[in-house]
Motif scaffolding. Structure first.
Motif, PDB file in Angstrom:
ATOM      1  N   UNK A 243       1.089  -0.970  -0.208  1.00 41.44           N
ATOM      2  CA  UNK A 243       0.204   0.230   0.236  1.00 41.44           C
ATOM      3  C   UNK A 243       1.009   1.529   0.077  1.00 41.44           C
ATOM      4  N   UNK A 244       0.385   2.635   0.129  1.00 44.56           N
ATOM      5  CA  UNK A 244       0.793   3.707  -0.013  1.00 44.56           C
ATOM      6  C   UNK A 244       2.029   3.602   1.359  1.00 44.56           C
ATOM      7  N   UNK A 245       3.046   4.285   1.122  1.00 48.80           N
ATOM      8  CA  UNK A 245       3.420   4.435   1.895  1.00 48.80           C
ATOM      9  C   UNK A 245       4.082   5.872   2.218  1.00 48.80           C
ATOM     10  N   UNK A 246       4.039   6.272   3.619  1.00 47.65           N
ATOM     11  CA  UNK A 246       3.538   7.915   3.798  1.00 47.65           C
ATOM     12  C   UNK A 246       4.811   8.335   3.723  1.00 47.65           C
ATOM     13  N   UNK A 247       6.128   7.391   4.458  1.00 43.38           N
ATOM     14  CA  UNK A 247       7.838   7.915   4.625  1.00 43.38           C
ATOM     15  C   UNK A 247       7.972   6.572   5.578  1.00 43.38           C
ATOM     16  N   UNK A 248       9.302   6.732   5.120  1.00 46.51           N
ATOM     17  CA  UNK A 248      10.573   5.755   6.003  1.00 46.51           C
ATOM     18  C   UNK A 248      11.838   5.921   5.672  1.00 46.51           C
ATOM     19  N   UNK A 249      12.342   5.537   7.025  1.00 45.88           N
ATOM     20  CA  UNK A 249      13.426   6.487   7.040  1.00 45.88           C
ATOM     21  C   UNK A 249      14.545   4.608   8.696  1.00 45.88           C
ATOM     22  N   UNK A 250      15.539   4.837   8.111  1.00 40.62           N
ATOM     23  CA  UNK A 250      16.416   3.813   8.445  1.00 40.62           C
ATOM     24  C   UNK A 250      17.318   4.631   9.193  1.00 40.62           C
ATOM     25  N   UNK A 251      17.438   4.674  10.825  1.00 37.41           N
ATOM     26  CA  UNK A 251      18.285   6.115  11.518  1.00 37.41           C
ATOM     27  C   UNK A 251      19.525   5.629  11.208  1.00 37.41           C
ATOM     28  N   UNK A 252      20.107   6.401  10.728  1.00 38.64           N
ATOM     29  CA  UNK A 252      22.265   6.487  10.569  1.00 38.64           C
ATOM     30  C   UNK A 252      22.855   7.064  12.202  1.00 38.64           C
ATOM     31  N   UNK A 253      23.701   6.474  12.436  1.00 38.41           N
ATOM     32  CA  UNK A 253      24.446   7.469  13.569  1.00 38.41           C
ATOM     33  C   UNK A 253      25.488   8.256  13.606  1.00 38.41           C
ATOM     34  N   UNK A 254      24.929   9.731  13.868  1.00 37.78           N
ATOM     35  CA  UNK A 254      25.232  10.969  13.723  1.00 37.78           C
ATOM     36  C   UNK A 254      26.867  10.824  13.098  1.00 37.78           C
ATOM     37  N   UNK A 255      27.576   9.813  13.820  1.00 37.38           N
ATOM     38  CA  UNK A 255      29.038  10.205  14.122  1.00 37.38           C
ATOM     39  C   UNK A 255      29.767   9.525  12.885  1.00 37.38           C
ATOM     40  N   UNK A 256      29.182   8.186  13.206  1.00 38.96           N
ATOM     41  CA  UNK A 256      29.324   7.004  11.599  1.00 38.96           C
ATOM     42  C   UNK A 256      29.002   7.321  10.651  1.00 38.96           C
ATOM     43  N   UNK A 257      28.064   7.708  11.066  1.00 40.08           N
ATOM     44  CA  UNK A 257      27.168   7.856   9.259  1.00 40.08           C
ATOM     45  C   UNK A 257      26.549   6.156   8.675  1.00 40.08           C
ATOM     46  N   UNK A 258      26.799   5.127   9.930  1.00 41.79           N
ATOM     47  CA  UNK A 258      26.479   4.171   9.490  1.00 41.79           C
ATOM     48  C   UNK A 258      25.148   4.052  10.142  1.00 41.79           C
ATOM     49  N   UNK A 259      24.100   3.146   9.644  1.00 41.71           N
ATOM     50  CA  UNK A 259      22.719   2.086  10.247  1.00 41.71           C
ATOM     51  C   UNK A 259      23.073   2.003  11.748  1.00 41.71           C
ATOM     52  N   UNK A 260      21.691   2.621  12.461  1.00 42.88           N
ATOM     53  CA  UNK A 260      22.119   1.935  12.953  1.00 42.88           C
ATOM     54  C   UNK A 260      21.502  -0.063  13.765  1.00 42.88           C
ATOM     55  N   UNK A 261      20.920  -0.055  12.516  1.00 42.07           N
ATOM     56  CA  UNK A 261      20.162  -1.164  12.871  1.00 42.07           C
ATOM     57  C   UNK A 261      18.919  -1.496  12.411  1.00 42.07           C
ATOM     58  N   UNK A 262      17.977  -0.002  12.928  1.00 41.12           N
ATOM     59  CA  UNK A 262      16.533  -0.345  12.762  1.00 41.12           C
ATOM     60  C   UNK A 262      16.048   1.247  11.767  1.00 41.12           C
ATOM     61  N   UNK A 263      14.302   1.323  11.484  1.00 36.92           N
ATOM     62  CA  UNK A 263      14.288   2.163  10.735  1.00 36.92           C
ATOM     63  C   UNK A 263      12.763   2.568  11.256  1.00 36.92           C
ATOM     64  N   UNK A 264      11.413   3.427  10.519  1.00 35.83           N
ATOM     65  CA  UNK A 264      10.384   3.550  10.661  1.00 35.83           C
ATOM     66  C   UNK A 264       9.987   3.782   9.442  1.00 35.83           C
TER      67      UNK A 264
END
Length: 87
Positions: A25-46
């Protein structure tokens, strides 16, 4: 409907989440959460889906499925996440 997605591969992107969830269905928004210092994914999202029943279908089908080489956990989020430039 807000959905929490965990155990993401480091290679999974926000665009990748949109691609997999828009099958349901329609996705309004998706976000993978990134670590501010390393720029790498924290392994989760919304993911925010426009329709609750589409979100429930996505959760049922995608929980414990494989995405980018990782078996992911998908469940309804109990929080509304507001991200600014630090997310």
């Amino acid at each position: 409907m807000n959905i929490f997605v965990a155990k993401l591969s480091n290679s999974t992107t926000s665009e990748g989440l949109i691609e997999i969830f828009q099958q349901f269905g329609e996705v309004k928004e998706a976000k993978v959460i990134m670590d501010r210092e390393t720029g790498m994914s924290k392994g989760y999202g919304f993911v925010e889906m426009a329709n609750g029943s589409d979100g429930q279908n996505a959760i049922a089908e995608l929980n414990d499925s494989e995405l980018d080489g990782s078996v992911i956990v998908v469940k309804e989020s109990s929080y509304i996440i507001i991200c600014d430039s630090s997310c």
